[in-house]
Design a protein around this motif. Structure first.
Motif, PDB file in Angstrom:
ATOM      1  N   TYR A  45       0.843  -1.211   0.000  1.00  0.00           N
ATOM      2  CA  TYR A  45       0.000   0.000   0.000  1.00  0.00           C
ATOM      3  C   TYR A  45       0.874   1.256   0.000  1.00  0.00           C
ATOM      4  O   TYR A  45       0.641   2.202  -0.754  1.00  0.00           O
ATOM      5  N   LEU A  46       1.929   1.226   0.830  1.00  0.00           N
ATOM      6  CA  LEU A  46       2.848   2.378   0.876  1.00  0.00           C
ATOM      7  C   LEU A  46       3.602   2.546  -0.442  1.00  0.00           C
ATOM      8  O   LEU A  46       4.051   3.636  -0.770  1.00  0.00           O
ATOM      9  N   HIS A  47       3.749   1.436  -1.181  1.00  0.00           N
ATOM     10  CA  HIS A  47       4.448   1.512  -2.469  1.00  0.00           C
ATOM     11  C   HIS A  47       3.500   1.840  -3.620  1.00  0.00           C
ATOM     12  O   HIS A  47       3.907   1.805  -4.778  1.00  0.00           O
ATOM     13  N   GLY A  48       2.248   2.116  -3.300  1.00  0.00           N
ATOM     14  CA  GLY A  48       1.310   2.582  -4.326  1.00  0.00           C
ATOM     15  C   GLY A  48       0.467   1.485  -4.972  1.00  0.00           C
ATOM     16  O   GLY A  48      -0.212   1.738  -5.969  1.00  0.00           O
ATOM     17  N   TYR A  49       0.492   0.277  -4.395  1.00  0.00           N
ATOM     18  CA  TYR A  49      -0.271  -0.823  -5.001  1.00  0.00           C
ATOM     19  C   TYR A  49      -1.754  -0.780  -4.616  1.00  0.00           C
ATOM     20  O   TYR A  49      -2.100  -0.388  -3.497  1.00  0.00           O
TER      21      TYR A  49
END
Ligand SMILES: NC(=O)c1ccc[n+]([C@@H]2O[C@H](COP(=O)([O-])OP(=O)(O)OC[C@H]3O[C@@H](n4cnc5c(N)ncnc54)[C@H](OP(=O)(O)O)[C@@H]3O)[C@@H](O)[C@H]2O)c1
Length: 341
Positions: A45-49
């Protein structure tokens, strides 16, 4: 807390961040609402997924989505400089799947395929461990179905969308399939036989053979996928000894002796364990590390912190792997679930 600081070779900045409004990357994880799965989702989630958390309890998954968002906001509030404007959060969704009901797995896979055109990462994370012997409504032993049969059905039903994603991939990053195995796969000894149910007493011993059988079959599955679907990167993971997840709850909630098991697990964890977050690092690395390639890593097994390791001789035996595949296809076709061979 552990006896000595485990210093994992892990840094989020080693892995790419994506902007979901420009480059939509989609992941699906089973059992992302607790333990290792929770932290795996947090990092993606933090990596934009865009992450779909497949679970059997809508309320538990929605509660975890709320906690994930709060935790991500806390982490992002510590970003320095312009990072906050350069890194984007992904999206989080609930997808209903109960692995103890194969029809629910089929419906969940179909619902997902109706919602998304691509699937970049599938993480077969959900699992149960060391339960007493019982059979599911689909006629499989409970640990075998949760840990192996249902992930097999889910994955094979999602293969078309994973294959399509491989075709769409412009930067040659292949879609990935992960399977959370365990060092406990080593309880499956020589003369491996998928027909063994190990329905013997005492449960405290034979339950481990059932767990080992299922987790070995999962490694076989990744090895067979690597052969059969070479455009997709399939890997098995042992996360480490992660003693504070819900995996141990059957034993710790037993009346009276539960407290003894809890103490035993805490002592073991103190000497050999890692935190729930460190337990997720092997999965996160296998999801995001751009140095892992089809050529180098397909069908491989990764241990704590994502270090490549050797599974047991039974797990890496390709004759056994092929037999496990055929056995599974037959078992499923007897239940009117057809997997293209
Ligand atoms: N912890 C360790 O030391 C360790 C070591 C080696 C391997 N592993 C593997 O790592 C994986 C994650 O384990 P964990 O330690 O994080 O345990 P956990 O906290 O118990 O998480 C397991 C997840 O699986 C889900 N699940 C179980 N049965 C399900 C079903 N029928 N349908 C849908 N979801 C189901 C649970 O959902 P609910 O909340 O609905 O129950 C939960 O989200 C497992 O595959 C486990 O075998 C763990």
């Amino acid at each position: 807390m552990t006896l000595w600081p485990r210093t994992p070779q892990f840094n989020d900045d080693d892995y790419p961040y994506v902007n979901p409004s420009k480059d939509r990357k989609v992941a699906l994880i089973t059992g992302g609402n607790s333990g290792i799965g929770f932290f795996t989702v947090l990092h993606l989630y933090l990596h934009g997924y865009v992450v779909y958390i497949a679970g059997r309890s809508k309320s538990r998954v929605l509660k975890s989505i709320k906690e994930l968002k709060e935790q991500a906001d806390r982490i992002r509030s510590k970003y320095s400089g312009s990072l906050i404007n350069e890194r984007f959060l992904g999206e989080l969704y609930f997808l209903e799947i109960d692995l103890l009901n194969l029809n629910s797995v089929l419906v969940g896979a179909e619902n997902f395929a109706n919602l998304e055109k691509r699937l970049d990462i599938l993480i077969n994370n959900a699992g149960v461990m060391a339960l007493p012997f019982s059979m599911t409504q689909d006629g499989f032993e409970i640990q075998l179905q949760t840990n192996y049969i249902a992930p097999f059905v889910l994955t094979t039903k999602l293969l078309p969308i994973l294959e399509r994603t491989a075709e769409l991939s412009t930067n040659k990053v292949p879609p990935r399939i992960l399977y959370l195995s365990s060092i406990g796969h080593k309880f499956a000894f020589r003369y491996f036989n998928m027909n063994s149910t190990f329905n013997y007493k005492p449960n405290i011993i034979f339950t481990w053979f059932r767990y080992g059988l299922a987790k070995t079959a999962g490694i076989h599955f990744m090895k067979m996928l690597a052969l059969r679907n070479p455009k997709i990167l399939s890997m098995a993971v042992h996360p480490g000894f992660v003693m504070n997840t819900n995996l141990f709850s059957y034993w710790t909630s037993l009346p009276i002796i539960g407290i003894m098991f809890w103490c035993l697990f805490q002592i073991f964890g103190f000497f050999f364990g890692v935190s729930n977050e460190i337990g997720s690092y092997a999965s996160v690395k296998c999801c995001l590390d751009q140095n892992l390639s089809i050529e180098k890593s397909n069908g491989k097994y990764f241990a704590t912190n994502g270090v490549e390791a050797e599974p047991s001789s039974v797990a890496k035996n390709m004759d056994y792997a092929a037999r496990t595949w055929i056995w599974t296809i037959h078992q499923l076709s007897e239940r009117n679930i057809n997997i293209p061979n």
